[in-house]
Motif scaffolding. Structure first.
Motif: not given
Ligand SMILES: Nc1ncnc2c1ncn2[C@@H]1O[C@H](COP(=O)(O)OP(=O)(O)OP(=O)(O)O)[C@@H](O)[C@H]1O
Ligand SMILES: [Mg+2]
Length: 369
Positions: A33-40, A194-201, A207-208
């Motif tokens: 999962a690729l996680l991070g705030p909008s625009g990262c 890809v998600t910006h939602d940590q619970d989802e990731a 692997l995140v």
């Protein structure tokens, strides 16, 4: 051989470095999962892997084959991957089977083989019997399954999913997350989600990768990200962590002795003596009479059956804010005594000064820093 290998990859749009020097290696069969705030830079990173963007610098290899680098660029359709977007991108005038067949056209299969692939992909996503429907006759979740079936039918070595659940309601998201896990376990194809939602990731991936401002801050298992964040950003982004400045006095056996509010305590971590940062989650603090730490209540709200309190640690300059739960609502401005039941000292190499006090502390840490 890594399914995906990136080395110092850069992609800039004008002055914005959307992806700014990312290096990573993803083992085959991983669910990343690729996680991070909008625009990262998550979508840009995915598009670089897909071949929908060209890197300005760096190299990308898929399954050991260089697909982008100096003097080399392999077109998306020749990379052997499938992609699923947030918007599904289904053809409205085609049936479900037609949409999947459309994705197969470049493989030039026989009619019988095409039919077999379509049937197999629909069965995999639980939509057997819906082959003749059109997208408008399906629910959002079913459409997303068709989009997934379309990429599965190609039998790619790598499936890229960009916020595939963003258009679905919370209940359907849960169901689809479980479906993605099941399908991944059955296929053992490498997934990048890809998600910006940590619970989802955390729920879906083994692997995140946490991204921030074009950089990969940390690539680790969900448990390691939570327990051993490598950077202040990861500490704060994952699991409501707070970072509190402390003095590290010494370390041994995976523990650091630290001074906080004039008391010495041992906390898991591996940082050399000097200024450091303590990562604290709500579960790392317990309200205990005589607990030794004192914090003044700033705010609170009802959550998870208790009161989640935000409070400022007394005598801790700059960033000494913590969260903890109380069984009762606190009084405004009340001072609560806390004891430390967990925590993590961030590794020193991860520290980048973000505030004037941190600059001062790190500058004073000398050659050790
Ligand atoms: N084609 C483009 N032209 C100019 N700037 C772009 C382009 N694509 C992305 N950017 C910029 O690059 C940065 C990263 O964008 P990207 O879409 O990769 O972020 P993201 O992490 O996917 O965000 P979100 O969670 O909102 O989808 C942003 O600042 C964005 O404005
Ligand atoms: Mg995006």
């Amino acid at each position: 051989m890594a399914a995906i290998e990136m080395e110092a990859v850069v992609r800039a749009f004008g002055a914005t470095r959307a992806v700014n020097g990312v290096s990573l290696a993803v083992p085959p069969g991983a669910f990343l999962a690729l996680l991070g705030p909008s625009g990262c830079g998550k979508t840009t990173l995915l598009r670089l892997i897909a071949g929908l963007e060209r890197p300005d610098a760096g190299r990308i290899a898929l399954g050991g084959r260089l697909v982008a680098g100096p003097g080399r660029f392999v077109a998306p359709e020749a990379r052997g991957l499938g992609m699923v977007f947030q918007s599904y991108a289904l053809w409205p005038h085609m049936t479900v089977a037609g949409n999947i067949r459309f994705g197969l056209r470049i493989q030039r299969l026989s009619y019988a083989e095409e039919r077999a692939r379509i049937g197999e992909a629909l069965e995999m996503v639980g939509l057997s019997g819906m082959a003749d429907r059109r997208p408008h006759q399906l629910s959002g979740g079913q459409r997303q399954r068709v989009a997934l079936a379309r990429s599965l039918a190609v039998r790619p070595g790598l499936i890229l999913l960009d916020e595939p659940l963003a258009n679905l309601d919370a209940h359907l998201r849960e169901t689809m997350l479980a479906e993605f896990r099941r399908i991944h376990a059955a296929l053992r194809t490498t997934f990048v989600f890809v998600t910006h939602d940590q619970d989802e990731a955390m729920a879906v991936a083994g692997l995140v990768g946490v991204m921030n401002a074009g950089r990969l801050e940390q690539l680790a298992s969900p448990a390691d990200l939570y327990r051993r964040p490598a950077t202040p950003m990861v500490a704060r982004f994952v699991g409501r962590g707070r970072t509190v400045p402390v003095q590290v006095l010494g370390r041994s056996g995976g523990l650091c002795r630290i001074a906080v509010q004039g008391r010495v305590v041992a906390v898991p971590g591996d940082a050399p003596p000097g200024p450091g940062w303590l990562c604290l989650r709500p579960r790392d603090l317990a309200a205990t009479a005589g607990g030794g730490l004192r914090a003044r209540v700033l705010d609170h709200r009802f959550q998870g059956g208790g009161h989640l309190v935000t409070a400022a640690l007394e005598h801790v300059e700059d960033g000494g804010t913590v969260d903890f739960t109380l069984p009762r609502p606190p009084h405004p401005g009340e001072t609560v005594e806390l004891s430390l039941t967990g925590g993590w000292i961030l590794p020193r190499e991860a520290l980048r000064a973000e505030t004037p006090l941190q600059h001062r502390l790190l500058a004073g840490a000398g050659a050790d820093a």
